[in-house]
Enzyme design. Structure first.
Site, PDB file in Angstrom:
ATOM      1  N   CYS A 245     -10.541  21.494  10.284  1.00 45.61           N
ATOM      2  CA  CYS A 245      -9.499  22.114   9.768  1.00 45.61           C
ATOM      3  C   CYS A 245      -9.616  23.549  10.471  1.00 45.61           C
ATOM      4  O   CYS A 245     -10.677  24.387  10.201  1.00 45.61           O
ATOM      5  CB  CYS A 245      -9.586  22.384   8.157  1.00 45.61           C
ATOM      6  SG  CYS A 245      -8.235  23.430   7.690  1.00 45.61           S
ATOM      7  N   ASP A 317      -0.874  22.880   9.463  1.00 46.11           N
ATOM      8  CA  ASP A 317      -1.211  23.165   7.988  1.00 46.11           C
ATOM      9  C   ASP A 317      -0.475  24.412   7.508  1.00 46.11           C
ATOM     10  O   ASP A 317       0.828  24.332   7.738  1.00 46.11           O
ATOM     11  CB  ASP A 317      -2.876  23.717   8.207  1.00 46.11           C
ATOM     12  CG  ASP A 317      -3.761  23.496   7.061  1.00 46.11           C
ATOM     13  OD1 ASP A 317      -3.258  23.080   6.031  1.00 46.11           O
ATOM     14  OD2 ASP A 317      -5.000  24.255   7.267  1.00 46.11           O
ATOM     15  N   HIS A 318      -1.025  25.022   6.469  1.00 44.26           N
ATOM     16  CA  HIS A 318      -0.308  26.094   5.988  1.00 44.26           C
ATOM     17  C   HIS A 318       0.846  26.803   6.683  1.00 44.26           C
ATOM     18  O   HIS A 318       0.358  27.292   8.018  1.00 44.26           O
ATOM     19  CB  HIS A 318      -0.947  27.337   5.151  1.00 44.26           C
ATOM     20  CG  HIS A 318      -2.382  26.542   4.247  1.00 44.26           C
ATOM     21  ND1 HIS A 318      -3.378  27.147   4.078  1.00 44.26           N
ATOM     22  CD2 HIS A 318      -2.322  25.289   3.876  1.00 44.26           C
ATOM     23  CE1 HIS A 318      -4.167  26.348   3.270  1.00 44.26           C
ATOM     24  NE2 HIS A 318      -3.569  25.164   3.042  1.00 44.26           N
TER      25      HIS A 318
HETATM   26  C1  DNO Z   1      -5.540  23.293   1.198  1.00 39.32           C
HETATM   27  C2  DNO Z   1      -6.176  22.103   1.934  1.00 39.32           C
HETATM   28  C3  DNO Z   1      -7.104  21.641   1.010  1.00 39.32           C
HETATM   29  C4  DNO Z   1      -7.583  20.213   1.099  1.00 39.32           C
HETATM   30  C5  DNO Z   1      -8.798  19.752   0.299  1.00 39.32           C
HETATM   31  C6  DNO Z   1      -9.357  18.426   0.862  1.00 39.32           C
HETATM   32  O1  DNO Z   1      -4.354  23.662   1.560  1.00 39.32           O
HETATM   33  O2  DNO Z   1      -6.504  22.076   3.035  1.00 39.32           O
HETATM   34  O3  DNO Z   1      -6.795  21.855  -0.494  1.00 39.32           O
HETATM   35  O4  DNO Z   1      -6.588  19.304   0.991  1.00 39.32           O
HETATM   36  O5  DNO Z   1      -9.748  20.734   0.587  1.00 39.32           O
HETATM   37  O6  DNO Z   1      -9.908  18.012  -0.139  1.00 39.32           O
END
Ligand code: DNO
Length: 366
Positions: A245, A317-318
């Site tokens: 990530c 992602d976000h």
């Molecule tokens: C946030 C996500 C996290 C992720 C968890 C995995 O947006 O990336 O909440 O889903 O950490 O367990």
């Protein structure tokens, strides 16, 4: 790489499968049964329901995010064995429906943490923000008090509400847990679960700590290259994999993200890619995915994934909240769709540079 998109499920997400299907390149949804309490087995019928819904839109359901880990496992309590058994059963149930990757995290008490969910940016959009000074100044007691008084402001997508109900008890239980203890508890869990995951053809993909440093005195063990190397070596199974990530690891600029990709490429089962813009005081905001918009080497990361022949799953992602969209913090449609396109553009450029111009496509009959 296989592009995916996180979806919170029918009735639980303002975004529809039809909309997701229309984003170019999306092969599958990243999903979970968010209403099953942590520690309980995911029922086969409920899994089947989601798989069917996605199939109608030709989207696969091969990645689950997350099957969350009960705090008793993280704390190493005697009751952990029961929760490990239920975890194994959930993996078996998921494997019946072709699930290939299960993302999870091992962060005590809190999953990801931000101080502002809708911080205004210069262009009028809003985004998730981490105010480092505010967090540094908070004691665990104040956190508990804040959360009790204002719980809704602190609930983030992906958090289970029951975690917040007995915060003080959890903080107390973690007082004596060191990073070494936490890693031992993770190793115990993985040693139990990986053989089952291997049999099921599932890769467990741990998500890094977000932010990648200790907050409120809680231990954190997936913060950097060293931590990742240590936990991958602790259980040397192909089922013991990583969710790379960029935004989480990139919460600390000392992390060399390209080096982390190059070092663990064969264990990266899933990638979350987003950019983060850092400020001098250690705070950061979740900017657009574009490399120029934040502090992280997004194109360098995509190059590294491509060079290493990455064929795992990836998702934008976000995102920011743009075009007046009303959505879950970080999980709107528009900016994540832009992100997906940007990441695929960077990937396709790599393909082009490596292979030369794409061969002419044959015409499809109408
Ligand atoms: C946030 C996500 C996290 C992720 C968890 C995995 O947006 O990336 O909440 O889903 O950490 O367990």
């Amino acid at each position: 790489m296989q592009m995916t998109f996180r979806w919170y499920g029918e009735g639980n997400d303002s975004i529809t499968l039809k909309q997701i299907r229309q984003i170019p390149g999306i092969k599958g949804v990243v999903w979970a049964l968010h209403d099953v309490p942590v520690g309980e087995v995911w029922p086969v019928e409920r899994i089947e329901e989601v798989v069917k819904q996605a199939k109608e839109y030709e989207l696969n359901t091969e990645v689950v995010e997350s099957v969350n880990i009960h705090e008793d496992i993280k704390l190493g309590l005697p009751t952990r064995d029961h929760y490990i058994q239920t975890y194994k059963q959930t993996l078996k149930n998921l494997s019946q429906f072709g699930v290939k990757v299960v993302c999870y995290n091992f962060m005590p008490v809190f999953d990801w943490f931000r101080t502002d969910l809708f911080k205004e940016m210069e262009d009028g959009s809003t985004a998730l923000f981490f105010d480092a000074q505010k967090v540094l100044a908070l004691t665990p007691e104040q956190v508990v008090k804040n959360m009790e008084e204002n719980q809704k402001d602190f609930t983030l997508p992906g958090w289970e509400p029951e975690r917040l109900t007995d915060l003080q008890r959890l903080f107390d239980l973690y007082k004596d847990i060191t990073e070494v203890d936490l890693l031992e508890n993770l190793t115990y869990f993985l040693k139990e679960v990986c053989p089952v995951a291997e049999e099921c053809g599932i890769k467990m993909a741990i998500h890094p700590d977000d932010p990648p440093f200790s907050i409120f005195g809680l231990p954190r063990i997936v913060k950097n290259k060293e931590d990742i190397g240590r936990l991958l070596r602790a259980v040397d199974s192909p089922a013991n994999g990583l969710t790379f990530c960029s935004g989480s690891l990139g919460g600390n600029l000392a992390n060399d993200l390209v080096d982390i990709v190059n070092s663990f490429a064969d264990r990266i089962a899933f990638a979350h890619i987003r950019n983060v813009k850092h400020f001098e005081d250690g705070s950061f905001i979740e900017s657009a995915h574009r490399v120029e918009d934040g502090s992280l080497p997004i194109t360098g990361i995509i190059n590294a994934l491509h060079e290493n022949g990455f064929d795992g799953y990836i998702r934008p992602d976000h995102g920011r909240h743009i075009w007046d969209e009303v959505c879950r913090p970080g999980y709107g449609l528009y900016d994540r769709a832009l992100g997906a396109m940007y990441l695929q553009g960077a990937w396709d450029t790599n393909v082009l540079l490596k292979n030369g111009a794409a061969p002419k496509k044959t015409m499809q009959t109408v």
